[in-house]
Every structure is written in structure tokens, then in C-alpha cells.
Design a protein around this motif. Structure first.
Motif, PDB file in Angstrom:
ATOM      1  N   MET A 102       6.826  -1.421  -4.660  1.00 16.40           N
ATOM      2  CA  MET A 102       6.366  -0.146  -5.208  1.00 16.40           C
ATOM      3  C   MET A 102       6.992   0.089  -6.580  1.00 16.40           C
ATOM      4  N   VAL A 103       6.437   1.094  -7.310  1.00 16.54           N
ATOM      5  CA  VAL A 103       7.023   1.549  -8.571  1.00 16.54           C
ATOM      6  C   VAL A 103       7.304   3.039  -8.415  1.00 16.54           C
ATOM      7  N   GLN A 155      10.195  13.237  -7.569  1.00 17.40           N
ATOM      8  CA  GLN A 155       9.975  11.795  -7.679  1.00 17.40           C
ATOM      9  C   GLN A 155       8.875  11.317  -6.728  1.00 17.40           C
ATOM     10  N   PHE A 156       8.082  10.405  -7.230  1.00 12.56           N
ATOM     11  CA  PHE A 156       6.988   9.838  -6.463  1.00 12.56           C
ATOM     12  C   PHE A 156       7.016   8.322  -6.611  1.00 12.56           C
ATOM     13  N   PHE A 157       6.259   7.650  -5.779  1.00 12.94           N
ATOM     14  CA  PHE A 157       6.097   6.202  -5.955  1.00 12.94           C
ATOM     15  C   PHE A 157       4.667   5.809  -5.660  1.00 12.94           C
ATOM     16  N   ILE A 158       4.284   4.680  -6.229  1.00 15.58           N
ATOM     17  CA  ILE A 158       2.961   4.099  -5.994  1.00 15.58           C
ATOM     18  C   ILE A 158       3.158   2.779  -5.270  1.00 15.58           C
ATOM     19  N   ASN A 159       2.569   2.647  -4.107  1.00 15.54           N
ATOM     20  CA  ASN A 159       2.634   1.387  -3.372  1.00 15.54           C
ATOM     21  C   ASN A 159       1.832   0.321  -4.115  1.00 15.54           C
ATOM     22  N   VAL A 160       2.434  -0.846  -4.308  1.00 10.35           N
ATOM     23  CA  VAL A 160       1.701  -1.947  -4.944  1.00 10.35           C
ATOM     24  C   VAL A 160       1.337  -3.034  -3.930  1.00 10.35           C
TER      25      VAL A 160
END
Length: 220
Positions: A102-103, A155-160
Motif C-alpha cells: 500500500m501507499v 491519514q489514509f492509504f491506498i491498497n496496491v
């Protein structure tokens, strides 16, 4: 009614005439009623269709757009959109980038100083899934948090990739998914691939060249 086995010419005409004059109006009325019902059903479906707000992130690696689901995670979406409206994300960085995972961003500025936030938002992971929300699959947007499920702020994240172990379950609260990337996933994939190392207070996983969120804008 069953006609006589050997009807005469007159009887045959009567049967034919009766059918053409009595059933045709009924067919037209039925068709009209059916069309009205279909139109009403379509109108109700359109009225019930939830609106998914969209946010454009302009970054140093390019732009991407996410849509969020207030019908699935209402408190989380409200919290996120308020940070967008407050311009909280403008000038922040993706400070944690792990390829094949993730980022993560939205919490630190370019000098690695943590930005002030509002009070945490209640965890909605299980509720969002129960309402038909997405799991932690590639391209989805989720809230970052500490070990406390109710600690998410900005804060958030994007699953890659598909990260099943992050999904809520009966045994673990998991991470609340509240949206997904709808365009610019190629930009996210560029971000996930940048060289990383240590920087600021972080011992690893920090992009060596900062990936900056120039702006986050709620689209009309």
C-alpha cells in the motif's frame, strides 16, 4: 369460452368481433399500466442511487481521482471530506510506500512534521462491509490508524494489491475501506514503485524523492 365444435358463419364472426372489441382496449390499458409502473420503478431506482463524491489528488507524480461511499461508511467519509475542504492534505506527502502492499499519506508535511488533526473518527470497518462496501482490494481507499481501532484521523492509504488480512472480521476490527481510485491508478502504481529509504522520523519505506500531494479537491 370454448366455441361450438361446428360454428356457423355468423357464430364465427361473432366470436371474432367479440375478441377484437373487448380485449384490445384491455391490452392497451395493460400496456399503459405496465409502462407507468416501469417508469415509476426506474424513477425510484434513480432516486435511490447513492451519490459517490469524488476527490482529485494532484501529486508530484501525477493526478488520480477517488470516489468515496457515504452510504457505506458515513462517519469516515464525512471526516475525510472535511479534511479535503479544510485543505489539510495540500502540501502533505506519501510518507510510507511499500510496493506490493500500500501507499500511505495525508499526515506529514514535506519537512516530516506531523500535521494537527481533529478528534479521531469512530471505526466503521465491520459496518461498511455489512452495508456492502468493498474489501481491502487493489485500488481501494482506507483509513490508517494505530492499534486502537477508533484512532483514525486524517491519514489514509491506498491498497496496491488485495490485502485480505486487513479486512474486518469477527476476530479483528480490520481497516475501514471507504472509497476507491476511479482514475489515475497508473499514478498510484508509479508512487508504489519509487525508491524508498529512511527519512525524518521513519527508519524505512519513505520515498527518497518526496511524493507530494499538491492539492486534494472535491469535484463538483
Amino acid at each position: 369460452m370454448t366455441p361450438h365444435p361446428t360454428p356457423g358463419k355468423t357464430d364465427s364472426v361473432k366470436i371474432s368481433t367479440s375478441t377484437s372489441t373487448s380485449t384490445a382496449p384491455l391490452t392497451r390499458r395493460a400496456a399503459t399500466a405496465l409502462l407507468a409502473a416501469l417508469a415509476l420503478g426506474a424513477g425510484m431506482a434513480l432516486a435511490a442511487e447513492p451519490v459517490a463524491p469524488k476527490v482529485r489528488f494532484a501529486t508530484s507524480e501525477g493526478d488520480f481521482v477517488v470516489e468515496v461511499y457515504p452510504d457505506k461508511a458515513p462517519k469516515t467519509v464525512e471526516n475525510f471530506l472535511q479534511y479535503v475542504k479544510d485543505k489539510h492534505y495540500d502540501g502533505t506527502i506519501f510518507h510510507r510506500v511499500i510496493n506490493n502492499f500500500m501507499v500511505q499519506g495525508g499526515g506529514y508535511d514535506g519537512a516530516y512534521a506531523e500535521k494537527k488533526t481533529r478528534a479521531p473518527v469512530a471505526h466503521e470497518g465491520r459496518e461498511a462491509l455489512a452495508r456492502g462496501g468493498p474489501k481491502n482490494v487493489a485500488g481501494t481507499l482506507a483509513m490508517a490508524r494505530t492499534n486502537d481501532p477508533d484512532s483514525a484521523t486524517a491519514q489514509f492509504f491506498i491498497n496496491v494489491k488485495d490485502n485480505d488480512f486487513l479486512n474486518p472480521s469477527t476476530l479483528a476490527p480490520g481497516y475501514t475501506v471507504f472509497g476507491k481510485v476511479t482514475s489515475g491508478m497508473d499514478v498510484v502504481n508509479r508512487i508504489k514503485s519509487v525508491p524508498t529509504g529512511s527519512a525524518g522520523p521513519f527508519p524505512s519505506d519513505v520515498p527518497k524523492t518526496p511524493v507530494i500531494i499538491k492539492s486534494a479537491t472535491l469535484l463538483p
